[in-house]
Write an enzyme that holds these catalytic residues in place. Structure first.
Site, PDB file in Angstrom:
ATOM      1  CE  LYS A  66      -3.077  -2.968   0.008  1.00  0.00           C
ATOM      2  NZ  LYS A  66      -3.526  -3.428  -1.302  1.00  0.00           N
ATOM      3  CD  GLU A  78      -3.948   6.660   4.248  1.00  0.00           C
ATOM      4  OE1 GLU A  78      -5.171   6.839   4.404  1.00  0.00           O
ATOM      5  OE2 GLU A  78      -3.484   5.945   3.370  1.00  0.00           O
ATOM      6  CG  HIS A  87     -13.291  -3.367   7.345  1.00  0.00           C
ATOM      7  ND1 HIS A  87     -13.206  -2.084   6.882  1.00  0.00           N
ATOM      8  CD2 HIS A  87     -12.830  -3.342   8.620  1.00  0.00           C
ATOM      9  CE1 HIS A  87     -12.691  -1.321   7.831  1.00  0.00           C
ATOM     10  NE2 HIS A  87     -12.467  -2.050   8.886  1.00  0.00           N
ATOM     11  NE  ARG A 141     -10.619  -8.954  -5.263  1.00  0.00           N
ATOM     12  CZ  ARG A 141     -10.240  -8.108  -4.334  1.00  0.00           C
ATOM     13  NH1 ARG A 141      -8.947  -7.860  -4.146  1.00  0.00           N
ATOM     14  NH2 ARG A 141     -11.111  -7.475  -3.576  1.00  0.00           N
TER      15      ARG A 141
HETATM   16  C1  MV4 Z   1      -9.451   5.149   5.796  1.00  0.00           C
HETATM   17  C2  MV4 Z   1     -10.603   5.686   6.398  1.00  0.00           C
HETATM   18  C3  MV4 Z   1     -10.574   7.012   6.770  1.00  0.00           C
HETATM   19  N1  MV4 Z   1      -9.458   7.739   6.570  1.00  0.00           N
HETATM   20  N2  MV4 Z   1      -8.372   5.913   5.605  1.00  0.00           N
HETATM   21  C4  MV4 Z   1     -11.056   0.658   5.455  1.00  0.00           C
HETATM   22  C5  MV4 Z   1     -10.628  -0.385   4.477  1.00  0.00           C
HETATM   23  C6  MV4 Z   1      -9.265  -0.005   4.043  1.00  0.00           C
HETATM   24  N3  MV4 Z   1      -9.068  -0.309   2.669  1.00  0.00           N
HETATM   25  C7  MV4 Z   1      -9.164   1.449   4.318  1.00  0.00           C
HETATM   26  N4  MV4 Z   1     -10.285   1.801   5.150  1.00  0.00           N
HETATM   27  C8  MV4 Z   1     -10.454   3.074   5.575  1.00  0.00           C
HETATM   28  N5  MV4 Z   1      -9.405   3.898   5.385  1.00  0.00           N
HETATM   29  C9  MV4 Z   1      -8.393   7.179   5.999  1.00  0.00           C
HETATM   30  N6  MV4 Z   1      -7.303   7.917   5.821  1.00  0.00           N
HETATM   31  C10 MV4 Z   1     -11.705   4.870   6.578  1.00  0.00           C
HETATM   32  C11 MV4 Z   1     -11.632   3.559   6.190  1.00  0.00           C
HETATM   33  C12 MV4 Z   1     -12.807   2.792   6.468  1.00  0.00           C
HETATM   34  C13 MV4 Z   1     -13.616   2.304   5.467  1.00  0.00           C
HETATM   35  C14 MV4 Z   1     -13.298   2.481   4.134  1.00  0.00           C
HETATM   36  C15 MV4 Z   1     -14.096   2.003   3.152  1.00  0.00           C
HETATM   37  C16 MV4 Z   1     -15.261   1.327   3.502  1.00  0.00           C
HETATM   38  C17 MV4 Z   1     -15.584   1.107   4.803  1.00  0.00           C
HETATM   39  C18 MV4 Z   1     -14.773   1.586   5.805  1.00  0.00           C
HETATM   40  C19 MV4 Z   1     -15.148   1.392   7.123  1.00  0.00           C
HETATM   41  C20 MV4 Z   1     -14.333   1.869   8.109  1.00  0.00           C
HETATM   42  C21 MV4 Z   1     -13.171   2.548   7.785  1.00  0.00           C
END
Ligand code: MV4
Length: 443
Positions: free
Chosen positions: A116, A200, A235, A291
């Site tokens: 990442k 982040e 998630h 994918r």
């Molecule tokens: C975040 C975020 C808020 N701010 N990054 C969750 C899955 C992973 N791929 C990254 N995720 C998140 N990253 C920052 N800087 C909030 C999430 C997140 C989230 C993202 C997409 C869908 C559902 C989620 C549920 C909780 C947190």
């Protein structure tokens, strides 16, 4: 054109790939664990090979056995589906080493995007906005506090080798940072064999928006619109739709422009997804999934493109049947994932039909849902001219659906889509958590 593909997967996605292969005149070889010998993908494929006992670590994840099965049945290619080995660069390399085609991007591209930190830096290089964060790994607590104070709290600690939410920690003050850094790094090491983490700025309740990409590996990149996947339970995505109620044409074009540049420069091949967090008028690159994804049918409905067909053509012929400029987005599509809440035998199944309805599933009357795998048993996807019409159609289709013998979340899905918050389109990733208590009382 290749003649025969081995599908290194099971259930709904294996069925989905087999269907397109048959339309293309490509023969299919299914693989199955002993728990899946009567699974629909085994019945629909031209041939099937048993690859081991029920635990996926002893069947669907054993690279050598899958490759051996492909070689012994005279396949020219392996389609990895979703999950399992679909983003495993070592598997892709082993497949190629045997002279077989891996239906996916280059192993080195999978490796780059799987990290990442590298993916973020690559996205930035090609002009995509990224969430404010550390440029690389963070390990020293004092350095972490300094970085977090510069970014501003709250912050989120993420695993470089992670993705999909595993090993993340939200931290709201400097005092909580050192212990969470240790926990996150230890979790990352345990889960991904790599303890590297980065930090982040944390965005509260953003939308999760992703673009569907198909590329030919030579610089032609198709963007098949976006999907909104904000409705998630810990998630686990529950509902996806295209377009996103939070994305206008200007944002869509800006996302696509950066994505096309990045995928072209990477010589990306096949189907892929670029994920963003959307907060108001702003969007930030998050990660790339190298994918095809579970939720691809909503993009198929709004574009009319068979994504699996184009993915196979890209990876086996190096060409696509569609010009980037000819892609049109038409109407609105919504997908509800149907999950089994209990395993068991399906004693009755009534499948919804009629205009604008698609049911992708491995279920049939009398089949058994084994307890060993992902709980998703079906995807109910609808298409309509507007979001409102698509929602009415989803309600109608969910009413038609009957699954007896196992418990599913189908009635909970009706509750979720009929909430004022969902109907208004004004929701983010916190939505499910906000209504969880109500949903769990629905039966
Ligand atoms: C975040 C975020 C808020 N701010 N990054 C969750 C899955 C992973 N791929 C990254 N995720 C998140 N990253 C920052 N800087 C909030 C999430 C997140 C989230 C993202 C997409 C869908 C559902 C989620 C549920 C909780 C947190």
């Amino acid at each position: 054109m290749i003649q025969r593909i081995l599908i290194a997967n099971r259930g709904e996605i294996a069925v989905r790939v087999i269907r397109t292969c048959r339309e293309m005149g490509i023969e299919t070889v299914a693989v199955y664990s002993t728990a899946d010998k009567d699974n629909l993908h085994v019945k629909l494929a031209d041939q099937a090979v048993c690859i081991g006992p029920p635990p996926s670590a002893k069947s669907y994840l054993v690279k050598e056995n899958l490759i051996m099965a492909a070689l012994r049945t005279g396949c020219q290619a392996i389609h990895p589906g979703v999950g399992f080995l679909s983003e495993n660069a070592d598997f892709a390399r082993a497949v190629q080493k045997e002279g077989l085609i891996f239906i996916g991007p280059d192993p080195d591209v999978i490796d780059l995007l799987g990290d990442k930190v590298q993916a973020r830096n690559t996205a930035k290089k090609y002009g995509l906005p990224i969430t404010p964060g550390t440029e690389g790994a963070v390990s020293d607590p004092a350095a972490a506090i300094a970085a977090a104070e510069k970014l501003g709290f709250p912050v989120i600690i993420k695993a470089a080798a992670g993705g999909g939410g595993k090993g993340m920690r939200i931290v709201r003050s400097a005092a909580e940072l050192p212990e969470n850094l240790t926990i996150a790094s230890r979790e990352a090491l345990a889960n991904f064999a790599d303890g590297t983490v980065f930090i982040e700025r944390y965005l509260e309740n953003p939308r999760h928006v992703e673009l569907q990409i198909i590329a030919d590996g030579k610089g032609t990149v198709l963007v098949l619109g976006e999907r909104d996947c904000s409705v998630q339970k810990r998630h686990q995505k529950l509902i996806e739709e295209s377009p996103s109620p939070g994305v206008d044409e200007s944002m869509r074009n800006r996302m696509a422009e950066g994505a096309v540049r990045m995928f072209r420069e990477l010589k990306y091949r096949g189907a892929g997804t670029i994920e963003f967090l959307v907060s108001g008028k702003d969007f930030y690159f998050m990660e790339v999934n190298a994918r095809v994804q579970v939720e691809h049918p909503v993009s198929e409905f709004v574009t009319g493109v068979d994504i699996i067909r184009q993915q196979i053509l890209a990876c086996t012929e190096g060409k696509l049947e569609i010009e980037p400029s000819s892609v049109r987005l038409n109407g609105w599509s919504i997908e509800c994932r149907i999950n089994a809440l209990t395993p068991g035998k399906v004693s009755r199944l009534e499948v919804p039909g009629g205009p604008g309805v698609r049911f992708d599933s491995f279920l049939y009357n009398g089949c058994t849902v084994p307890p060993h795998y992902d709980s998703m048993v079906a995807k109910l996807i609808v298409h309509g001219p507007t979001r409102e019409r698509a929602l009415a159609r989803m309600n109608r289709a969910l009413q038609e659906l009957v699954i007896e013998g196992i418990k599913t979340n189908a009635s909970q899905q009706r509750w979720i889509i009929n909430h004022e918050k969902f109907r208004s389109g004004q929701f983010g990733t916190a939505y499910y958590g906000e209504i969880e208590k109500e949903v769990e009382h629905v039966h």
